[in-house]
Design a protein around this motif. Structure first.
Motif, PDB file in Angstrom:
ATOM      1  N   VAL A 103       0.790  -1.103   0.183  1.00 49.24           N
ATOM      2  CA  VAL A 103      -0.121  -0.061  -0.161  1.00 49.24           C
ATOM      3  C   VAL A 103       0.888   1.156   0.118  1.00 49.24           C
ATOM      4  CG1 VAL A 103      -1.878   1.254   1.291  1.00 49.24           C
ATOM      5  CG2 VAL A 103      -1.688  -1.283   1.091  1.00 49.24           C
ATOM      6  N   THR A 125      -3.399   0.092  -3.649  1.00 50.23           N
ATOM      7  CA  THR A 125      -3.152  -1.292  -2.955  1.00 50.23           C
ATOM      8  C   THR A 125      -2.721  -2.303  -3.927  1.00 50.23           C
ATOM      9  OG1 THR A 125      -4.427  -0.857  -0.879  1.00 50.23           O
ATOM     10  CG2 THR A 125      -4.126  -3.113  -1.320  1.00 50.23           C
ATOM     11  N   THR A 135      -7.915   3.962  -3.932  1.00 47.19           N
ATOM     12  CA  THR A 135      -8.624   4.630  -2.906  1.00 47.19           C
ATOM     13  C   THR A 135      -8.187   6.021  -2.354  1.00 47.19           C
ATOM     14  OG1 THR A 135      -7.822   3.224  -1.156  1.00 47.19           O
ATOM     15  CG2 THR A 135      -9.723   2.314  -2.349  1.00 47.19           C
ATOM     16  N   ALA A 138      -7.014   4.009   3.378  1.00 43.41           N
ATOM     17  CA  ALA A 138      -6.838   2.477   3.573  1.00 43.41           C
ATOM     18  C   ALA A 138      -6.443   2.430   5.049  1.00 43.41           C
ATOM     19  CB  ALA A 138      -5.898   1.794   2.717  1.00 43.41           C
ATOM     20  N   LEU A 147      -7.619  -4.887   5.949  1.00 43.40           N
ATOM     21  CA  LEU A 147      -7.361  -3.684   4.977  1.00 43.40           C
ATOM     22  C   LEU A 147      -8.594  -3.239   4.490  1.00 43.40           C
ATOM     23  CD1 LEU A 147      -4.320  -4.044   2.784  1.00 43.40           C
ATOM     24  CD2 LEU A 147      -4.429  -2.360   4.468  1.00 43.40           C
ATOM     25  N   SER A 149     -11.270  -0.102   2.799  1.00 37.93           N
ATOM     26  CA  SER A 149     -11.334   1.530   2.539  1.00 37.93           C
ATOM     27  C   SER A 149     -12.933   1.810   2.109  1.00 37.93           C
ATOM     28  CB  SER A 149     -10.689   1.498   0.865  1.00 37.93           C
ATOM     29  OG  SER A 149      -9.204   1.199   1.146  1.00 37.93           O
TER      30      SER A 149
END
Length: 330
Positions: A103, A125, A135, A138, A147, A149
């Protein structure tokens, strides 16, 4: 040397020491009491109210092995606060079965006392099997090994042997690092090229409430009011599974189940399941299939459309096509 000169030299030496230790300090300090490492140790910030690290490299490990590895240009922790603020960050998360998720983002926060982390700003990611998720935020929970989002998500899948991939948008991403399931839980819209090399471009569009991808393979599942459009044909049902060739990553088949409806310009069909092979241009209807085409009705245990519907095979047929109507079409 006179006593007066000795006193002056001694005073100059004291001033020099004070300047080195106080006026122009280097970044020195103590690392957190775990297995983390940093290429530059923390120092007091300009206001003297916290710690600063530059060119940061931290590792969080447990008895089972590494949990994550972090790189950042800069990290700041205010005084009397456990939370670190990080800039230009990259984190590699180690999931089950050797899978990793990397990430990156513009900034973030690390909360050691809560085993939590947030990455913000142009977040990407990358899963080790080739998926990319874009995104704005995260969040990582060490306790849940997830993880997350909650906002908008853009996904780009692995490229197939012709250089094409699935492209998807949705919302509410949850990647479970224990099971390696990647869920997009709302507003799923996707496009996947399905034509063979050298053929005119054909695109399959998919809509659903939810989609699940694997962090280990190229399989994809869609759930909730699934609608698939290909050329003039539309297929709808409660769920669909996309199977990809393990060697080429090309889409090999789509299985739609749970009560399926298929509509096209010259036919309408219902069945328990339908299997679509874009590679062979074949549809197989199972589970009390019923097909109406140009006024003719087909019922049987299994109905197969070959060459896009130009040829039909019926297993244990209970109704047959009218030969006269077939002659008229020819």
């Amino acid at each position: 040397m006179s006593r007066r000169n000795s006193f002056i030299l001694g005073l100059l030496f004291v001033i020099l020491v004070v300047e080195i230790l106080i006026v122009a300090p280097k970044e020195v300090g103590v690392l957190p009491a775990n297995e983390n490492r940093a290429t530059t140790a923390p120092a007091q910030d300009k206001a003297g109210t916290g710690q600063v690290m530059r060119d940061v490299h931290l590792v969080e490990a447990k008895e089972s092995g590494k949990e994550w590895e972090l790189w950042a240009d800069r990290a700041v922790r205010p005084q009397d606060n456990e939370q670190w603020t990080i800039e230009k960050v990259k984190v590699k998360f180690f999931a089950a079965n050797g899978v990793t998720y990397t990430v990156t983002g513009l900034k973030g926060k690390v909360q050691p006392d809560q085993n939590a982390m947030r990455i913000e700003g142009d977040v990407e990611t990358h899963s080790s099997n080739g998926y990319v998720f874009k995104t704005q935020v995260a969040d990582y929970s060490s306790k849940d090994k997830k993880l997350m989002s909650p906002g908008a998500v853009e996904m780009i899948g692995p490229r197939d042997n012709s250089g094409r991939n699935i492209h998807l948008t949705g919302a509410d991403l949850v990647a479970d690092l224990a099971s390696n399931e990647i869920n997009i839980n709302r507003n799923v819209n996707a496009k996947k090229p399905i034509s063979k090399p050298g053929e005119p471009e054909r695109i399959a569009t998919i809509q659903s409430q939810r989609a699940v991808f694997s962090g280990r393979s190229s399989q994809a599942h869609f759930f909730g009011n699934v609608v698939i459009d290909v050329d003039t044909m539309q297929v709808s049902g409660p769920q669909a599974k996309f199977d990809f060739d393990s060697k080429t990553d090309a889409l090999s088949a789509v299985q739609v189940a749970g009560g399926v409806k298929v509509t096209d310009t010259d036919k309408f069909a219902t069945s328990g399941t339908v299997s679509m092979s874009f590679r062979d241009n074949k549809l197989v209807f199972k589970g009390s299939p019923r097909v109406v085409q140009n006024g003719d009705e087909l019922v049987g245990d299994e109905i197969t459309f070959l060459d896009g519907g130009k040829r039909v095979e019926v297993s244990n047929a209970k109704a047959q096509i009218d030969p006269k109507s077939m002659e008229k079409r020819q």
